[in-house]
Write a protein that holds these residues in place. Structure first.
Motif, short mmCIF file in Angstrom:
data_model
loop_
_atom_site.label_atom_id
_atom_site.label_comp_id
_atom_site.label_asym_id
_atom_site.label_seq_id
_atom_site.Cartn_x
_atom_site.Cartn_y
_atom_site.Cartn_z
N TRP A 152 0.86 -1.18 0.00
CA TRP A 152 0.00 0.00 0.00
C TRP A 152 0.90 1.23 0.00
O TRP A 152 1.62 1.48 0.95
CB TRP A 152 -0.90 -0.03 1.22
CG TRP A 152 -2.00 0.97 1.28
CD1 TRP A 152 -2.25 2.00 0.43
CD2 TRP A 152 -3.03 1.02 2.28
NE1 TRP A 152 -3.36 2.70 0.83
CE2 TRP A 152 -3.86 2.11 1.96
CE3 TRP A 152 -3.32 0.24 3.40
CZ2 TRP A 152 -4.97 2.44 2.73
CZ3 TRP A 152 -4.42 0.58 4.17
CH2 TRP A 152 -5.24 1.66 3.84
N TRP A 186 -5.62 5.01 -2.10
CA TRP A 186 -5.87 3.64 -2.55
C TRP A 186 -6.25 3.68 -4.02
O TRP A 186 -7.08 4.49 -4.42
CB TRP A 186 -6.99 2.98 -1.74
CG TRP A 186 -7.16 1.52 -2.10
CD1 TRP A 186 -8.14 0.97 -2.88
CD2 TRP A 186 -6.32 0.46 -1.68
NE1 TRP A 186 -7.96 -0.38 -2.99
CE2 TRP A 186 -6.84 -0.73 -2.26
CE3 TRP A 186 -5.18 0.36 -0.90
CZ2 TRP A 186 -6.25 -1.98 -2.07
CZ3 TRP A 186 -4.60 -0.88 -0.70
CH2 TRP A 186 -5.13 -2.03 -1.27
N GLU A 234 -4.30 -2.14 -5.25
CA GLU A 234 -5.16 -3.32 -5.33
C GLU A 234 -4.38 -4.50 -5.92
O GLU A 234 -4.45 -5.63 -5.41
CB GLU A 234 -6.39 -3.02 -6.18
CG GLU A 234 -7.54 -3.99 -6.01
CD GLU A 234 -8.31 -3.79 -4.72
OE1 GLU A 234 -8.29 -4.73 -3.89
OE2 GLU A 234 -8.93 -2.73 -4.53
N SER A 261 -1.56 -5.67 -3.34
CA SER A 261 -2.07 -6.42 -2.20
C SER A 261 -2.57 -7.80 -2.63
O SER A 261 -2.42 -8.79 -1.90
CB SER A 261 -3.19 -5.65 -1.50
OG SER A 261 -4.30 -5.45 -2.35
N TRP A 270 0.01 -3.96 11.32
CA TRP A 270 -1.12 -3.79 10.43
C TRP A 270 -1.03 -2.42 9.79
O TRP A 270 -0.28 -1.56 10.23
CB TRP A 270 -2.45 -3.99 11.15
CG TRP A 270 -2.74 -3.11 12.31
CD1 TRP A 270 -2.33 -3.25 13.60
CD2 TRP A 270 -3.56 -1.93 12.32
NE1 TRP A 270 -2.81 -2.25 14.40
CE2 TRP A 270 -3.58 -1.42 13.64
CE3 TRP A 270 -4.29 -1.26 11.33
CZ2 TRP A 270 -4.28 -0.27 14.00
CZ3 TRP A 270 -4.99 -0.11 11.69
CH2 TRP A 270 -5.00 0.37 13.00
N HIS A 323 -9.61 -13.35 5.36
CA HIS A 323 -8.95 -14.04 4.25
C HIS A 323 -8.11 -15.20 4.77
O HIS A 323 -7.40 -15.06 5.77
CB HIS A 323 -8.05 -13.08 3.47
CG HIS A 323 -8.78 -11.93 2.86
ND1 HIS A 323 -8.89 -11.76 1.49
CD2 HIS A 323 -9.46 -10.89 3.42
CE1 HIS A 323 -9.59 -10.67 1.23
NE2 HIS A 323 -9.94 -10.12 2.38
N ARG A 380 -6.15 -13.51 7.93
CA ARG A 380 -5.83 -12.08 7.93
C ARG A 380 -7.10 -11.30 7.61
O ARG A 380 -8.11 -11.90 7.20
CB ARG A 380 -4.73 -11.76 6.89
CG ARG A 380 -5.10 -12.04 5.45
CD ARG A 380 -3.95 -11.74 4.50
NE ARG A 380 -4.32 -11.95 3.10
CZ ARG A 380 -4.84 -11.02 2.31
NH1 ARG A 380 -5.06 -9.80 2.80
NH2 ARG A 380 -5.15 -11.28 1.06
N GLN A 432 -9.02 -7.61 5.95
CA GLN A 432 -9.08 -6.33 5.26
C GLN A 432 -10.32 -5.59 5.73
O GLN A 432 -11.39 -6.19 5.89
CB GLN A 432 -9.15 -6.51 3.73
CG GLN A 432 -7.87 -7.03 3.10
CD GLN A 432 -7.96 -7.08 1.59
OE1 GLN A 432 -9.02 -6.83 1.00
NE2 GLN A 432 -6.85 -7.40 0.95
N ARG A 439 -12.58 -2.18 4.61
CA ARG A 439 -12.78 -1.20 3.56
C ARG A 439 -13.86 -0.20 3.94
O ARG A 439 -14.80 -0.51 4.68
CB ARG A 439 -13.16 -1.89 2.24
CG ARG A 439 -12.04 -2.74 1.64
CD ARG A 439 -12.47 -3.37 0.33
NE ARG A 439 -11.44 -4.27 -0.20
CZ ARG A 439 -10.61 -3.96 -1.19
NH1 ARG A 439 -10.68 -2.77 -1.78
NH2 ARG A 439 -9.72 -4.83 -1.62
N MET A 483 -9.55 1.12 0.71
CA MET A 483 -9.04 0.40 1.87
C MET A 483 -8.92 1.30 3.09
O MET A 483 -8.47 2.44 3.00
CB MET A 483 -7.68 -0.20 1.53
CG MET A 483 -7.24 -1.30 2.49
SD MET A 483 -8.26 -2.80 2.41
CE MET A 483 -7.80 -3.43 0.78
N ILE A 505 -5.41 -3.10 6.61
CA ILE A 505 -5.02 -4.46 6.24
C ILE A 505 -4.17 -5.01 7.37
O ILE A 505 -3.26 -4.33 7.85
CB ILE A 505 -4.18 -4.48 4.94
CG1 ILE A 505 -4.95 -3.89 3.77
CG2 ILE A 505 -3.72 -5.91 4.61
CD1 ILE A 505 -4.10 -3.72 2.49
N THR A 506 -4.43 -6.24 7.80
CA THR A 506 -3.57 -6.85 8.80
C THR A 506 -2.65 -7.87 8.17
O THR A 506 -2.97 -8.47 7.13
CB THR A 506 -4.35 -7.57 9.91
OG1 THR A 506 -4.86 -8.82 9.41
CG2 THR A 506 -5.49 -6.72 10.44
#
Length: 341
Positions: free
Chosen positions: A162, A172, A177, A180, A238, A288, A320, A322, A324, A330, A333-334
């Motif tokens: 990112w 973003w 995109e 990631s 994160w 995810h 993990r 996300q 948004r 975004m 994100i972890t």
């Protein structure tokens, strides 16, 4: 003096920033790992201005990463203090992609005049690691010649999935995109091999108003260069769009729990992934795994909430998250929490 290892020792600057902020113990620290001052092309921001902006935003650390130069390291001692850690680094702009060296000694300069066909990348990564630093794959899908990364992610210690420098209203875009998604696709294989590259987010700030969007929040034993780099290296971190976004993520099995970058052993018991998030009105949360998106849930209009997902430890080796905003951009994100059956 230039050495064969690709690093040039320019000087040991007496005014270099301290490597530790006294009195700051174990905790989560917010920082921007890719920042440019007036010493880099395309910006006129001074160290004094950047330090003031970092303090105003509530950042705990910033990494100064000028393009192919270490001469500005000596300017940062005067602006660091007991409320701001300055990590020394460099953006290495090779002909076939950029990478960031974090944790350089004062005056250390990394060679940059090569490309992927020269097959010398490892030679220039090695001395950074030997000095205790980290090598970061920078903005892998940058939309300009030489900016897109042609080296494999697994050559590096971290991946900047990112990057905020091309943002207009929000940091973003399609390049982030793609980065990631590429990182996420390789995560399961990397974890299985025992070597994976944690994600970071950085502003790549060149202009006023870009600093801290996004930034990385890292769990460190203290606010020092060594401890921050250790937390990043372990993936205990994160990525946040801004300091208005807060989250806590853990995975629980029985009486055992693990946070971001750590491992929980399921031992045949049901597993619960739990996320607490603040600052994302009407947003959405997705969990995810190695099989892709496993669970998705909406956040309330006020932007704060707890989301839980139950699964079996035999189903995946990691989870993990996300987060948004309601427009799909975004918010956070972890890195993964690792899971053993």
């Amino acid at each position: 003096m230039a050495g064969g290892d690709g690093i040039v020792d320019l000087r040991q600057a007496a005014s270099s920033p301290p490597t530790r902020v006294v009195g700051r113990g174990r905790g989560w620290y917010r920082g921007d790992c890719h920042v440019h001052s007036e010493q880099s092309h395309g910006t006129d921001r001074t160290p004094e201005q950047l330090a003031a902006e970092a303090r105003a935003l509530g950042l705990d650390f910033i990494a100064v990463t000028e393009h192919n130069a270490a001469a500005a390291h000596e300017r940062w001692g005067a602006v660091a203090g007991d409320d701001l850690l300055v990590v020394l680094g460099q953006e290495v702009t090779t002909r076939t992609g950029h990478w960031v060296a974090l944790g350089l000694a004062p005056g250390q300069e990394v060679e940059w005049r090569y490309g992927v066909r020269d097959d010398v990348l490892d030679r220039h990564l090695a001395p950074v690691r030997e000095a205790g630093g980290l090598c970061v794959a920078a903005h892998p899908h940058a939309p300009y010649p030489g900016g897109a990364l042609m080296y494999p992610f697994d050559a590096f210690d971290l991946v900047e999935v990112w990057n905020g420098v091309w943002r207009s209203d929000l940091p973003w875009n399609a390049d982030n995109e793609a980065a990631s998604a590429e990182w996420g696709r390789g995560l399961a294989a990397g974890l299985h091999r025992g070597r994976w590259q944690p994600a970071i987010g950085s502003s790549d700030a060149h202009l006023e108003g870009q600093l801290g969007r996004p930034h990385t929040v890292v769990l460190a034993d203290e606010l020092s260069t060594a401890a921050v780099l250790a937390g990043l290296r372990a993936g205990r971190s994160w990525l946040a769009d801004s300091t208005a976004v807060e989250l806590s993520f853990e995975v629980l099995a029985g009486d055992r729990a693990a946070g971001i970058g750590d491992r929980v052993h399921a031992r045949g018991e049901p597993v619960v992934a739990r996320l607490d998030v603040v600052g994302v009105p009407s947003g959405s949360v997705s969990f995810h795994t190695e099989q892709g998106v496993a669970h998705r849930e909406a956040l309330p209009a006020h932007g704060s909430g707890t989301v839980e997902w139950r699964f079996s430890g035999a189903d995946t080796g990691f989870v993990r998250v996300q987060v948004r905003y309601d427009d799909g951009s975004m918010a956070a994100i972890t890195n993964p929490v690792l899971v053993s059956p």
